[in-house]
Design a protein around this motif. Structure first.
Motif, short mmCIF file in Angstrom:
data_model
loop_
_atom_site.label_atom_id
_atom_site.label_comp_id
_atom_site.label_asym_id
_atom_site.label_seq_id
_atom_site.Cartn_x
_atom_site.Cartn_y
_atom_site.Cartn_z
N GLU A 406 6.91 -1.43 3.90
CA GLU A 406 6.76 -1.90 3.50
C GLU A 406 6.43 -3.50 4.72
OE1 GLU A 406 6.87 -5.94 0.77
OE2 GLU A 406 6.70 -3.94 0.37
N ASN A 407 6.96 -2.49 5.51
CA ASN A 407 6.32 -3.83 6.76
C ASN A 407 5.57 -3.72 7.33
OD1 ASN A 407 7.45 -6.14 9.01
ND2 ASN A 407 6.70 -3.78 10.17
N GLU A 408 5.45 -2.08 7.02
CA GLU A 408 3.27 -1.90 7.47
C GLU A 408 2.64 -2.71 6.42
OE1 GLU A 408 2.16 -0.85 10.66
OE2 GLU A 408 3.99 -0.32 10.90
N LEU A 409 2.74 -2.62 5.49
CA LEU A 409 2.38 -3.29 4.04
C LEU A 409 1.95 -4.79 4.35
CD1 LEU A 409 2.72 -0.88 1.34
CD2 LEU A 409 0.62 -1.51 2.43
N GLU A 439 5.37 -7.02 14.38
CA GLU A 439 5.43 -6.40 15.03
C GLU A 439 6.52 -6.12 15.09
OE1 GLU A 439 3.34 -9.13 14.48
OE2 GLU A 439 1.14 -7.38 14.95
N GLU A 440 7.82 -7.12 15.49
CA GLU A 440 9.18 -7.15 16.13
C GLU A 440 9.79 -6.17 15.21
OE1 GLU A 440 9.46 -11.79 18.32
OE2 GLU A 440 10.24 -11.12 15.89
N LEU A 445 12.95 -0.91 14.81
CA LEU A 445 12.69 0.31 13.67
C LEU A 445 12.71 1.39 14.54
CD1 LEU A 445 13.78 0.41 10.31
CD2 LEU A 445 11.07 1.57 9.99
N TYR A 446 12.29 1.07 15.69
CA TYR A 446 11.74 2.20 16.22
C TYR A 446 13.25 3.13 16.77
CZ TYR A 446 6.73 1.77 17.22
OH TYR A 446 5.44 1.30 16.78
#
Length: 519
Positions: A406-409, A439-440, A445-446
């Motif tokens: 969802e974040n990438e989308l 980006e944050e 999430l990493y």
């Protein structure tokens, strides 16, 4: 099943497997002399065949010991051996013929071979009931897709087939592009989802459900950065309602009762049980259990406890044995120093104590250990004969995959919901995320996946698909006997096609003479 497979069928199953597995992927075997009409005249025979494929996952080269763990957990930033062992893999000294995963390659292709043969035998088989055909086909499609998932993760382009092939034709197959394989497996998993049941009970616990198929499909999409499709599959699993996040993180890993080893968070596990006569048990737990020869800190020093004097190790071991425990493992896989330090976890993270052990029974240990993966019980979980299930997929991973997709989308707006569901039980009081840029959120999430899913077989592939394996390995602190940062190269994101396979089939080099960069 529990995937233990009913004992009364065990001897029949062993005989069946002798016909349905091969010693090497490219080696001729008896199956080429047997016609499909010789099998599956009733539902029970089809069930036994599928049970046999699940049993292939019990092999040391896959889930039983450190087969897949060698390449999914070693060589990253979370764990390594507590002494100078397994260095070829962890220190990136892999070459053709050296730690090249040949045993894992062979065993995964056994799964491919057997599932492909059994699928052809079941499809259109009028001797089987419709329910049996559907459920067994769904399981076989899932199991084959799981094998190809691992094969493409570890080697990229690999030989690919989904129809029965004569041994001579199979023995000269070249490598098919990874993208083509994964595309086909996504289609198979969509079919499997429609065929598989939602839940199981009793002795059927451990079989693949439709939610397992959807989770594996989500993994495929996520690894291929197909964010919308990955998010959709995650939502299918989350909204399906068959699984829930447990309230207590430590409960997720509590398998102390061998008769009650499943919980609502598990989506797919490889089911092991204590077994003195075969390989139904797991030895993986021994990798995470300490060796008493290492513990406790200052073990050979004299001490006095409650008026009793003696060496620390003797008194400590006496305390363990008094509560039915001992440290009889290999001590093979322990947290790296930085991961084991509480100050490197977010303040208030309840997962730390459920994950890391640095002292036990009030005694400081020489090494930190993974509490979530150890079991010191000397009644139900003996050295070399452990019953703990291998957790392949659980719901927290699905929530974190959904958050990432969802974040990438669309950025973090709607992604907070998914990650904060996982963090709700990790902190008291709650510490939800908010106010981040895309980006944050990605970088946070990493770490969130690292702390939530440590030592569960996800980390190294996460670092690879994020493109940060090299920089991460080179920046983390290792113990003196390991130095992977000095050896790791860009091509180490894949393994070389094993030397034994190249000798059997030179065509494996046709599409890539460099063998994934190792030549």
């Amino acid at each position: 099943m529990k995937t233990k497979i009913a004992n009364k069928f065990l001897m029949l199953l062993v005989g069946f497997l002798a016909l349905s597995s091969c010693e090497e992927f490219l080696e001729e075997d008896l199956r080429d002399e047997i016609t499909p009409d010789a099998f599956f005249t009733n539902d029970k025979e089809a069930e036994l065949a599928v049970n046999g494929v699940y049993r292939l996952l019990h092999d040391n080269n896959v889930y039983r010991q450190r087969g897949l763990d060698n390449y999914y957990t070693s060589g990253s930033d979370i764990q390594a051996a507590n002494r100078d062992v397994n260095g070829s893999i962890h220190n990136y000294l892999i070459q053709e013929g050296t730690a090249d995963g040949n045993g894992t390659w062979i065993q995964l292709y056994r799964v491919v071979n057997n599932t492909t043969e059994f699928i052809s035998n079941i499809e259109g088989n009028e001797s089987l009931s419709e329910d049996a055909k559907n459920s067994r086909l769904g399981e076989l499609l899932f199991l084959r897709a799981l094998a190809y998932f691992h094969l493409t993760n570890l080697w990229g382009d690999v030989p690919f087939y989904t129809e029965q092939l004569p041994v001579l034709e199979r023995s000269v197959l070249g490598r098919t592009p990874k993208e083509e394989i994964r595309s086909a497996m996504k289609e198979d998993l969509a079919t499997a989802f429609d065929l598989l049941p939602s839940t199981y009970s009793g002795n059927d616990l451990g079989r693949a459900s439709k939610w397992a198929a959807a989770t594996l499909k989500a993994k495929y999409h996520l690894f291929d950065q197909e964010w919308a499709l990955a998010k959709a599959e995650c939502d299918v699993v989350i909204d399906g309602g068959a699984h829930r996040l447990l309230d207590n993180y430590s409960d997720v890993f509590d398998q102390s009762d061998p008769s009650n080893q499943y919980n609502d968070e598990y989506i797919f596990v490889v089911d092991f049980e204590a077994d003195y006569d075969g390989n139904l048990s797991t030895t993986r737990t021994d990798d995470y259990n300490p060796r008493i020869r290492d513990e406790p800190a200052g073990r050979n020093n004299d001490t006095i406890v409650n008026g009793v004097s003696g060496k620390k190790v003797d008194i400590f071991q006496g305390l363990l044995r008094a509560q039915g425990e001992d440290m009889t493992g290999y001590g093979w896989s322990v947290p790296l120093p930085e991961f084991a330090m509480r100050e490197n976890w977010q303040e208030g993270d309840l997962r730390y104590d459920a994950t890391i052990v640095t002292e036990y029974l009030g005694w400081k240990l020489s090494f930190p250990y993974f509490r979530k993966n150890w079991n010191l019980d000397q009644e139900n979980s003996l050295r070399g004969n452990h019953p703990e299930n291998y957790i392949v997929f659980r719901l927290a991973d699905v929530y974190l995959m959904a958050a990432e997709a969802e974040n990438e989308l669309n950025g973090p707006g709607a992604a907070y919901f998914y990650v904060n569901k996982v963090r709700e039980r990790a902190f008291e009081p709650d510490q939800p995320w908010s106010g981040m840029s895309k980006e944050e959120f990605r970088e946070a999430l990493y770490d969130e996946r690292k702390f939530e899913l440590s030592a569960e077989g996800h980390r190294r592939m996460d670092l690879i698909r994020w493109g940060i394996l090299l920089e991460t390995v080179q920046s983390v602190q290792h113990r003196p006997w390991n130095n992977p940062g000095a050896n790791i190269q860009p091509y180490h994101v894949l393994l070389p096609v094993p030397q034994n396979q190249l000798e059997l089939n030179p065509n494996l080099l046709e599409s890539d003479p460099t063998n994934n960069g190792y030549r």
